[in-house]
Motif scaffolding. Structure first.
Motif, PDB file in Angstrom:
ATOM      1  N   ASN A 141      52.361  63.394 100.924  1.00  0.00           N
ATOM      2  CA  ASN A 141      53.364  63.837 101.882  1.00  0.00           C
ATOM      3  C   ASN A 141      54.360  64.866 101.339  1.00  0.00           C
ATOM      4  O   ASN A 141      55.072  65.497 102.142  1.00  0.00           O
ATOM      5  CB  ASN A 141      54.147  62.637 102.421  1.00  0.00           C
ATOM      6  CG  ASN A 141      53.270  61.671 103.181  1.00  0.00           C
ATOM      7  OD1 ASN A 141      52.945  61.873 104.342  1.00  0.00           O
ATOM      8  ND2 ASN A 141      52.854  60.597 102.503  1.00  0.00           N
ATOM      9  N   LEU A 142      54.424  65.040 100.033  1.00  0.00           N
ATOM     10  CA  LEU A 142      55.376  66.000  99.479  1.00  0.00           C
ATOM     11  C   LEU A 142      54.671  67.121  98.736  1.00  0.00           C
ATOM     12  O   LEU A 142      54.871  68.303  99.037  1.00  0.00           O
ATOM     13  CB  LEU A 142      56.364  65.269  98.550  1.00  0.00           C
ATOM     14  CG  LEU A 142      57.234  64.184  99.223  1.00  0.00           C
ATOM     15  CD1 LEU A 142      58.096  63.492  98.190  1.00  0.00           C
ATOM     16  CD2 LEU A 142      58.105  64.789 100.324  1.00  0.00           C
ATOM     17  N   ILE A 143      53.835  66.736  97.766  1.00  0.00           N
ATOM     18  CA  ILE A 143      53.141  67.781  97.000  1.00  0.00           C
ATOM     19  C   ILE A 143      52.168  68.548  97.898  1.00  0.00           C
ATOM     20  O   ILE A 143      52.102  69.781  97.865  1.00  0.00           O
ATOM     21  CB  ILE A 143      52.410  67.149  95.798  1.00  0.00           C
ATOM     22  CG1 ILE A 143      53.427  66.529  94.829  1.00  0.00           C
ATOM     23  CG2 ILE A 143      51.540  68.188  95.098  1.00  0.00           C
ATOM     24  CD1 ILE A 143      52.796  65.818  93.646  1.00  0.00           C
ATOM     25  N   ALA A 144      51.408  67.809  98.727  1.00  0.00           N
ATOM     26  CA  ALA A 144      50.447  68.485  99.613  1.00  0.00           C
ATOM     27  C   ALA A 144      51.139  69.376 100.629  1.00  0.00           C
ATOM     28  O   ALA A 144      50.567  70.375 101.101  1.00  0.00           O
ATOM     29  CB  ALA A 144      49.583  67.442 100.335  1.00  0.00           C
ATOM     30  N   GLN A 145      52.401  69.095 100.943  1.00  0.00           N
ATOM     31  CA  GLN A 145      53.161  69.891 101.914  1.00  0.00           C
ATOM     32  C   GLN A 145      54.102  70.879 101.236  1.00  0.00           C
ATOM     33  O   GLN A 145      54.925  71.510 101.914  1.00  0.00           O
ATOM     34  CB  GLN A 145      53.982  68.942 102.802  1.00  0.00           C
ATOM     35  CG  GLN A 145      53.170  67.894 103.528  1.00  0.00           C
ATOM     36  CD  GLN A 145      52.159  68.498 104.494  1.00  0.00           C
ATOM     37  OE1 GLN A 145      52.427  69.542 105.124  1.00  0.00           O
ATOM     38  NE2 GLN A 145      50.993  67.881 104.591  1.00  0.00           N
ATOM     39  N   ASP A 146      54.004  71.006  99.917  1.00  0.00           N
ATOM     40  CA  ASP A 146      54.854  71.931  99.145  1.00  0.00           C
ATOM     41  C   ASP A 146      56.349  71.661  99.376  1.00  0.00           C
ATOM     42  O   ASP A 146      57.170  72.584  99.419  1.00  0.00           O
ATOM     43  CB  ASP A 146      54.541  73.400  99.494  1.00  0.00           C
ATOM     44  CG  ASP A 146      53.124  73.780  99.096  1.00  0.00           C
ATOM     45  OD1 ASP A 146      52.641  73.229  98.068  1.00  0.00           O
ATOM     46  OD2 ASP A 146      52.513  74.596  99.782  1.00  0.00           O
ATOM     47  N   ASN A 147      56.690  70.407  99.516  1.00  0.00           N
ATOM     48  CA  ASN A 147      58.077  70.011  99.773  1.00  0.00           C
ATOM     49  C   ASN A 147      58.766  69.716  98.435  1.00  0.00           C
ATOM     50  O   ASN A 147      58.844  68.563  97.988  1.00  0.00           O
ATOM     51  CB  ASN A 147      58.118  68.781 100.689  1.00  0.00           C
ATOM     52  CG  ASN A 147      59.527  68.443 101.135  1.00  0.00           C
ATOM     53  OD1 ASN A 147      60.518  68.928 100.573  1.00  0.00           O
ATOM     54  ND2 ASN A 147      59.614  67.588 102.154  1.00  0.00           N
ATOM     55  N   LEU A 148      59.263  70.780  97.771  1.00  0.00           N
ATOM     56  CA  LEU A 148      59.863  70.612  96.439  1.00  0.00           C
ATOM     57  C   LEU A 148      61.163  69.840  96.504  1.00  0.00           C
ATOM     58  O   LEU A 148      61.488  69.047  95.605  1.00  0.00           O
ATOM     59  CB  LEU A 148      60.084  71.993  95.819  1.00  0.00           C
ATOM     60  CG  LEU A 148      58.822  72.808  95.534  1.00  0.00           C
ATOM     61  CD1 LEU A 148      59.194  74.164  94.923  1.00  0.00           C
ATOM     62  CD2 LEU A 148      57.903  72.047  94.587  1.00  0.00           C
ATOM     63  N   GLN A 149      61.991  70.094  97.554  1.00  0.00           N
ATOM     64  CA  GLN A 149      63.259  69.384  97.672  1.00  0.00           C
ATOM     65  C   GLN A 149      63.027  67.875  97.841  1.00  0.00           C
ATOM     66  O   GLN A 149      63.689  67.047  97.210  1.00  0.00           O
ATOM     67  CB  GLN A 149      64.049  69.928  98.862  1.00  0.00           C
ATOM     68  CG  GLN A 149      65.446  69.319  98.983  1.00  0.00           C
ATOM     69  CD  GLN A 149      66.233  69.910 100.140  1.00  0.00           C
ATOM     70  OE1 GLN A 149      65.734  70.779 100.854  1.00  0.00           O
ATOM     71  NE2 GLN A 149      67.471  69.459 100.297  1.00  0.00           N
ATOM     72  N   GLY A 150      62.049  67.539  98.698  1.00  0.00           N
ATOM     73  CA  GLY A 150      61.722  66.123  98.883  1.00  0.00           C
ATOM     74  C   GLY A 150      61.173  65.506  97.615  1.00  0.00           C
ATOM     75  O   GLY A 150      61.446  64.341  97.288  1.00  0.00           O
ATOM     76  N   LEU A 151      60.376  66.321  96.865  1.00  0.00           N
ATOM     77  CA  LEU A 151      59.813  65.819  95.604  1.00  0.00           C
ATOM     78  C   LEU A 151      60.913  65.524  94.592  1.00  0.00           C
ATOM     79  O   LEU A 151      60.851  64.528  93.858  1.00  0.00           O
ATOM     80  CB  LEU A 151      58.823  66.839  95.050  1.00  0.00           C
ATOM     81  CG  LEU A 151      58.066  66.427  93.782  1.00  0.00           C
ATOM     82  CD1 LEU A 151      57.232  65.174  94.033  1.00  0.00           C
ATOM     83  CD2 LEU A 151      57.172  67.580  93.307  1.00  0.00           C
ATOM     84  N   LEU A 152      61.920  66.407  94.551  1.00  0.00           N
ATOM     85  CA  LEU A 152      63.035  66.193  93.630  1.00  0.00           C
ATOM     86  C   LEU A 152      63.776  64.897  93.977  1.00  0.00           C
ATOM     87  O   LEU A 152      64.117  64.104  93.092  1.00  0.00           O
ATOM     88  CB  LEU A 152      63.996  67.384  93.690  1.00  0.00           C
ATOM     89  CG  LEU A 152      65.212  67.317  92.754  1.00  0.00           C
ATOM     90  CD1 LEU A 152      64.765  67.240  91.301  1.00  0.00           C
ATOM     91  CD2 LEU A 152      66.125  68.523  92.970  1.00  0.00           C
TER      92      LEU A 152
END
Length: 591
Positions: free
Chosen positions: A62-73
């Motif tokens: 849900n984060l890496i596959a969606q390139d969601n860096l802020q969510g990953l942080l």
């Protein structure tokens, strides 16, 4: 000498070990309010371990596959918080559980020591001191290692294992089933290894008990070993026992060494299964990459608790073998019990009566046979006769170390079975041939029977015992420390201190067992003078092998094969020309 009960408990199946485990866990009862707190901390630590892989898998999908860096942080911050919180909970859990277990073990040691102190003299006549020490120290140490040091980890990993299994089945049922296919194999493997380990750990407990006995005996008798040139033989015997202990531990370690690789193999097998089937599901779209990744992490976490639990289970086999030995000791019959209606012995005047007393240490093997005697208050009764005739047995019965088989012993007309043992023995003093002194000061040794005695009372007793001058000549006087068993004193000096100990107790009945033997003539005169003062106005029983020391006794009783065959004063027995007269003539001729 016999060992204390069976050194090794009979082979038990796991189901039969449950009563032992339940009894041991009963020691937790006083700390039951602490247990929920500890378990809550365990649950928090386990939850943090179970939550981590799920968050990693969810982040991949849900984060890496969606390139969601802020969510990953933010997820990384959350992961750190989860793991830090888990670590803190685990640390608090270890402290809390350790607090409970150490108090539990302290109570167990107290129970063992209290039991040993209450066991009858007959028990120590047949038991080995080294084995008792092994149970009090080594066996409790084994229990401490298994439960005191690893129980907190075991509880944490058990909760983690449950949390991981639940998470697996919630995330993907099919992958959960594949991941747990090796569990039956793991249970069978654990069962087999635990049964083999249990047998070997029982042997290790046996051999360490035998080794402790050998060490205790050889250290306490090192003078005799050197005098009789037994040093090499003692070393050889020790080597044999040490080798047996070594081999037993090697066998136990070998089982453990074979067990851990087996669990590792099952771990590898489960990982391969998840990777193969999970990869297939991911390729066909039945599972996401994040789910497979989470499962791989769960499998690694799944087997780590199993490995730790398996190690604990192996240790627990050794601990249960030790607990079985401890409970065998705690279940030994206690000392002679006071009658339910027993009364405190009134102040003794000193009349002692044996009314047709018979006694045997073993059934149908009487040591005393129909013995009757009467000591009036203040009289000195000398017991003479060959070794094994029953003289010491008479003394042991007066002290009620044993109960008579038939007949009765009365003091001032009161059957000693109807009074409390403590009130009886409080009014009886004794000076033995081989008196035991303890590590501590001279004053503490004299006050052994009266710890509350004042310094003035201690010194007064020492003066009566002719030992005051010797004590004041020591570097620290009454504060001088004595070695174990008074080894730094001569036999005569130890005897004088023992007389001072008896004087301080001020008993109405006194027992002396060849109190002037094996000491030089000058010291014997001091001891005899002290004894004469001690005997004054007290009823006393004197066991004597040198008949010249009992010529002034009020009664001389000749004991032979458990019976009184002659009795009277020294002069009367000499005039009779019987056994006593012959013994006296032989000793006089030898002198």
């Amino acid at each position: 000498m016999r060992s204390l009960g069976p050194l090794v408990a009979p082979e038990q199946k796991a189901s039969k070990q449950l009563p032992t485990l339940r009894r041991f866990l009963g020691y937790v009862q006083p700390y039951r309010k602490e247990v929920p707190i500890a378990l809550s901390l365990v649950a928090i630590g386990a939850a943090s371990q179970s939550l981590g892989p799920f968050l990693v898998g969810w982040s991949i999908d849900n984060l890496i596959a969606q390139d969601n860096l802020q969510g990953l942080l933010l997820m990384l911050v959350l992961l750190v918080g989860v793991y830090v919180g888990g670590i803190m909970a685990i640390r608090a859990q270890i402290i809390r559980v350790g607090w409970i277990v150490q108090r539990l073990l302290a109570q167990l040691r107290k129970d063992i020591f209290t039991k040993v102190q209450s066991l009858p003299i007959s028990f120590f006549d047949q038991s080995e001191a080294g084995d008792l020490m092994s149970r009090l120290l080594n066996d409790v140490s084994v229990v401490n290692q298994a439960f005191g040091q690893t129980i907190a980890q075991m509880l944490g990993n058990l909760f983690s294992l449950v949390g991981i299994v639940i998470a697996m089945f919630l995330i993907n049922l099919r992958l959960g089933i594949v991941s747990n296919l090796v569990v039956p194999l793991m249970l069978v493997t654990t069962g087999l290894f635990s049964r083999w380990a249990r047998k070997r750990f029982r042997v290790t407990r046996q051999t360490i008990g035998e080794l402790s006995t050998k060490i205790e005996e050889d250290i306490s008798s090192v003078r005799e070993a050197q005098a009789f040139n037994r040093v090499r033989l003692n070393i050889a015997e020790f080597k044999a026992l040490n080798a047996a202990n070594r081999d037993a531990n090697i066998d136990a370690v070998a089982i453990t060494a074979a067990f851990l690789p087996s669990i590792d193999f099952l771990n590898t097998l489960a990982t391969a299964g998840v990777l193969a089937y999970g990869g297939y599901l991911a390729v066909t779209g039945a599972a996401t990459v994040g789910t497979v990744t989470a499962f791989l992490l769960y499998v690694q976490q799944f087997f780590r608790p199993i490995q730790i639990l398996s190690q604990f289970y192996t240790q627990a086999q050794s601990a249960l073998a030790a607990v079985e030995r401890i409970f065998l000791l705690l279940d030994e019959p206690a000392q002679l019990n006071d009658a339910p209606d027993a009364i405190a012995m009134p102040p003794i005047r000193g009349e002692v009566t044996f009314e047709r007393v018979s006694f045997g240490y073993k059934p149908n093997q009487l040591v005393l046979k129909d013995v009757s005697l009467r000591a009036k208050p203040g009289q000195t009764i000398a017991l003479v006769g060959p070794t094994g005739a029953g003289k010491s047995t008479i003394i042991n019965l007066i002290l009620r170390y044993y109960d008579v088989t038939s007949g009765a012993i009365k003091i001032d007309g009161i059957d000693i079975r109807k009074v409390t043992q403590a009130s009886l023995r409080k009014q009886i003093g004794f000076v033995l041939q081989d008196n035991i002194l303890f590590s501590g000061t001279v004053a503490e040794n004299i006050a052994f029977g009266r710890p509350d005695a004042t310094q003035a009372e201690i010194e007064a007793a020492a003066q009566v015992a002719n030992v005051h001058e010797f004590i004041t000549s020591l570097p620290q006087g009454y504060a001088t420390l004595l070695g174990a068993k008074g080894a730094n004193l001569s036999k005569g000096q130890r005897q004088l201190l023992s007389i001072a100990r008896a004087v301080l107790v001020n008993p109405r009945i006194l027992i002396l067992d060849e109190a002037t033997s094996s000491i030089d003539t000058r010291t014997e005169a001091l001891v005899q003078e002290a004894i004469d003062r001690l005997l004054s106005e007290r009823t006393s029983f004197v066991i004597a092998h040198r008949l010249s020391t009992v010529t002034q006794a009020d009664q001389v009783l000749v004991i032979q094969q458990g019976q009184i065959i002659e009795g009277g004063t020294h002069s009367e027995l000499i005039a009779q020309g019987g056994v006593y007269a012959n013994l006296y003539a032989l000793q006089l001729g030898a002198a």
